[in-house]
Design an enzyme around this catalytic site. Structure first.
Site, short mmCIF file in Angstrom:
data_model
loop_
_atom_site.label_atom_id
_atom_site.label_comp_id
_atom_site.label_asym_id
_atom_site.label_seq_id
_atom_site.Cartn_x
_atom_site.Cartn_y
_atom_site.Cartn_z
N GLN A 1 -106.65 13.68 6.47
CA GLN A 1 -106.62 15.11 6.12
C GLN A 1 -105.22 15.53 5.67
OE1 GLN A 1 -109.25 14.15 7.93
NE2 GLN A 1 -110.48 15.24 6.42
N GLY A 2 -105.18 16.23 4.56
CA GLY A 2 -103.90 16.66 4.00
C GLY A 2 -103.40 15.76 2.89
N ASP A 3 -104.00 14.57 2.78
CA ASP A 3 -103.62 13.66 1.68
C ASP A 3 -104.49 13.90 0.46
OD1 ASP A 3 -101.61 12.22 3.06
OD2 ASP A 3 -103.15 11.07 4.12
N SER A 4 -105.59 14.60 0.64
CA SER A 4 -106.53 14.83 -0.46
C SER A 4 -105.84 15.33 -1.71
CB SER A 4 -107.58 15.86 -0.04
OG SER A 4 -108.55 15.23 0.72
N ASP B 1 -115.13 15.02 -7.74
CA ASP B 1 -114.09 15.69 -6.95
C ASP B 1 -112.75 15.61 -7.68
OD1 ASP B 1 -112.77 16.94 -4.94
OD2 ASP B 1 -112.89 15.26 -3.50
N HIS C 1 -112.21 19.50 -4.07
CA HIS C 1 -112.54 20.00 -2.73
C HIS C 1 -111.35 20.69 -2.05
CE1 HIS C 1 -110.84 16.24 -0.86
NE2 HIS C 1 -110.63 17.08 0.15
N1 ARG Z 1 -110.76 14.99 2.72
C1 ARG Z 1 -109.48 14.70 3.20
C2 ARG Z 1 -108.51 15.80 2.82
O1 ARG Z 1 -108.96 16.88 2.51
C3 ARG Z 1 -109.03 13.33 2.80
C4 ARG Z 1 -109.82 12.35 3.52
C5 ARG Z 1 -109.51 10.98 3.20
N2 ARG Z 1 -110.12 10.19 4.22
C6 ARG Z 1 -110.01 8.89 4.29
N3 ARG Z 1 -110.55 8.29 5.33
N4 ARG Z 1 -109.33 8.21 3.43
O2 ARG Z 1 -107.31 15.69 2.92
#
Ligand code: ARG
Length: 618
Positions: free
Chosen positions: A563-566, A471, A425
């Protein structure tokens, strides 16, 4: 003011070039406009942060001055001085009709028709519009009497300017006879003293103006090029082969818009794996098993006759090309009990592996091969991330930042010197152009300089944009990354690795430290969380948690990725103190909310996809 400068004024008064000089110094070209390529700063960037392309600072108020140097310059050059000898419009020839104060002993020097007209006031006060003649220097003693004119001192006819009506005059009297020693010409100073020192300064002016002009032109070209590049980078893609621009959104959109599919050739792409790897690693992740097709089953490999070349050939089958490390384990120490098949291996000439099962027998040595295709998972032993603490890349040396056009987009992890594991993603939002990606590794503080170039990006073929399953992505670097204390691969988990609910896991990243925040963390963060059973997790997530996902976090909230850790790694400290990546940061409902733990791609369920991609794309 120096003497030389005075002389220059004199020259100005009597020569055309003086005017040029005056102009030249009055509008001396300024130093070329400086172009500064702004270095992207290390930022606590928000998601909207744009470190972007290079910036130019061109002082708009600066007058760049003339861009062409004065070409006609006679200052200080005696032979180009105008003298009192005047060629008037009626073209009265020669000495008798003129009021010439000097005589040219060497014969007349014709003033070239393109000599600029003097701008000074003393040159020809009576007839300033008439072009002056430029005689050769004369000495005071050679001033002729007004009558009769010695032929040897005949200054000759005055040449009519090119555009003046030509009146026939007397024929030209020759100059001194050949062989007559020529007096050394002295400059006609018109009664003034000429300082020759000024001549030394002359080349500076001669070369300085053109140099500055060239620099100005180059600077202008640079500024214009940068502007064009910025515009093109943001709005257009240039098809080199068909020599045309296409709008940026047609680049990597799955439809060919340029000749030879050029616009679709360096894009993120799905990778469908239809084959099964013949290699797998068991137990702690290093006990080697190979698939014996003749028996349609997996077998351990006897360490009898095992050597480095076999180890290399096996690792190549899973896309690892560094020096493998082998050891052996006693069969009696295997946790697997009954009906184990043992095999020996042979490396074929094409480097493929042939597995030879020992029918009904065991290894002569009583030992089987344990193999590590990379020296992986060596972090510093120790026991945004929401609720995390500042970390250090030395503790998680496999952590990388995936950056698109100078912006951190996602995390990732080093599998080996060419491959980075991340989340599919991360490439959803139009970031499909491979050449715009960089991988930054070996840094604790988020930085955007000197990232590695990317060769290919593969998404799992069953990943659907903006959906949760599958993913996972692999990023292939253009060149090998060098391993160091701050750059190390992480291990992939063993095929049969079991982690139970409640197991302690660690996750790292530069993501947001508060839900809905706008800033990334400039320093790498780490947080300790626990594996949550899929059953528990599904109660909150309404059955979205598949076997190919893992839940990890704190049910009370407060410790989570964001967000940003993905794409970043969720790791466990396995046996032998080796760090295995069990998950890839994928999704969650908000960040750090109670009962809404983070959801991770279950790496173990994608081992075959990972190994096959790395092998097939080698
Ligand atoms: N989708 C997020 C990203 O793009 C990561 C989300 C993780 N969320 C969580 N609640 N652990 O960085």
């Amino acid at each position: 003011m120096s003497v030389g400068e005075e002389d220059v004024n004199i020259v100005i008064a009597s020569s055309a070039a003086g005017g040029d000089e005056g102009n030249g110094s009055g509008t001396q070209p300024s130093v070329p406009t400086r172009v500064t390529a702004a270095v992207p700063t290390v930022v606590s960037a928000s998601t909207t942060h744009t470190s972007g392309p290079t910036r130019t600072s061109a002082p708009s108020t600066r007058n760049p001055g003339p861009t062409t140097p004065a070409t006609s310059r006679a200052s200080g050059t005696p032979t180009t001085h105008t003298s009192g000898l005047i060629s008037n419009a009626s073209h009265t020839p020669g000495p008798t009709g003129t009021s010439g104060a000097t005589v040219n002993p060497t014969g007349p020097t014709s003033s070239p028709s393109n000599i600029p007209r003097p701008t000074g006031t003393t040159a020809n006060a009576t007839n300033p519009t008439v072009p002056t003649r430029m005689p050769a220097p004369a000495t005071p003693t050679q001033n002729p009497p007004r009558t009769p004119i010695p032929t040897t001192h005949n200054p000759g006819p005055v040449r009519t300017p090119a555009n003046a009506p030509r009146v026939p005059g007397p024929s030209r009297t020759p100059g001194p006879a050949r062989g007559t020693p020529r007096p050394v010409p002295k400059p006609d100073t018109g009664g003034h003293t000429v300082n020759y020192k000024k001549e030394k300064a002359f080349p500076i002016r001669k070369y300085c103006v053109p140099t500055v002009a060239v620099l100005l032109v180059l600077a202008s070209i640079a500024v214009i090029s940068i502007l064009i590049k910025v515009v093109l980078d943001n709005y257009y893609y240039f098809c080199v082969k068909s020599f045309k621009f296409i709008p940026l959104d047609q680049w990597c959109d799955g439809k060919s818009d340029c000749a030879g599919d050029e616009d679709e050739s360096r894009c993120v792409q799905p990778f469908d794996v239809t084959t099964n790897s013949m290699v797998r690693f068991m137990e702690a992740g290093s006990l080697l098993q190979l698939y014996a097709s003749s028996r349609t089953s997996w077998s351990f490999i006897c360490s009898d006759n095992w050597d480095a070349s076999k180890a290399k050939a096996v690792c190549a089958q899973v896309g690892y090309y560094s020096e493998p490390v082998s050891s052996s384990v006693s069969i009696s120490d295997l946790s697997t009990s009954s009906a184990i098949l043992y095999s020996t291996v042979q490396v074929l000439s094409d480097q493929r592996i042939q597995v030879n099962p020992l029918l009904g027998g065991s290894c002569t040595s009583g030992r089987v091969v344990s193999l590590s295709c990379a020296a992986c998972g060596i972090g510093h032993k120790q026991q945004r991330i929401i609720g995390g603490t500042n970390s250090d890349i030395l503790r998680y040396p496999w952590q990388v930042s995936l950056q698109y056009m100078g912006q951190h987009i996602c995390g990732g992890s080093i599998l080996n010197s060419r491959w980075i594991l991340s989340a599919a993603h991360c490439f959803d939002k139009g970031q499909k152009q491979i050449d715009r990606w960089r991988v930054q590794y070996g840094v604790t503080t988020l930085t955007y300089l000197f990232g590695s170039y990317v060769d290919k990006i593969f998404l799992h073929s069953r990943y659907v944009a903006n959906q949760k399953p599958n993913d996972i992505a692999l990023v292939k670097l253009k060149s090998d990354i060098a391993v160091s204390t701050s750059v190390q691969p992480v291990c992939l988990p063993g095929y049969d690795n079991q982690i139970v609910a409640g197991s302690v896991l660690w996750v790292t990243g530069w993501g947001h430290t508060v839900e809905g925040g706008s800033a990334l963390s400039s320093q790498l963060q780490e947080v300790t969380i626990n594996l949550i059973s899929s059953a528990t997790c599904n109660q909150e997530y309404g059955g979205q948690i598949l076997q190919s996902m893992l839940c990890a976090g704190k049910l009370e909230g407060g410790s989570d990725t964001c967000q940003g850790d993905s794409g970043g790694p969720l790791v466990s400290l396995g046996q032998n103190s080796r760090w295995d990546q069990v998950g890839v940061v994928s999704w969650g409902d908000g960040c750090g909310r109670p009962n809404k733990v983070g959801v991770y791609t279950n790496v173990q369920t994608f081992l075959n996809w990972i190994y096959e991609v790395m092998k097939q794309v080698a």
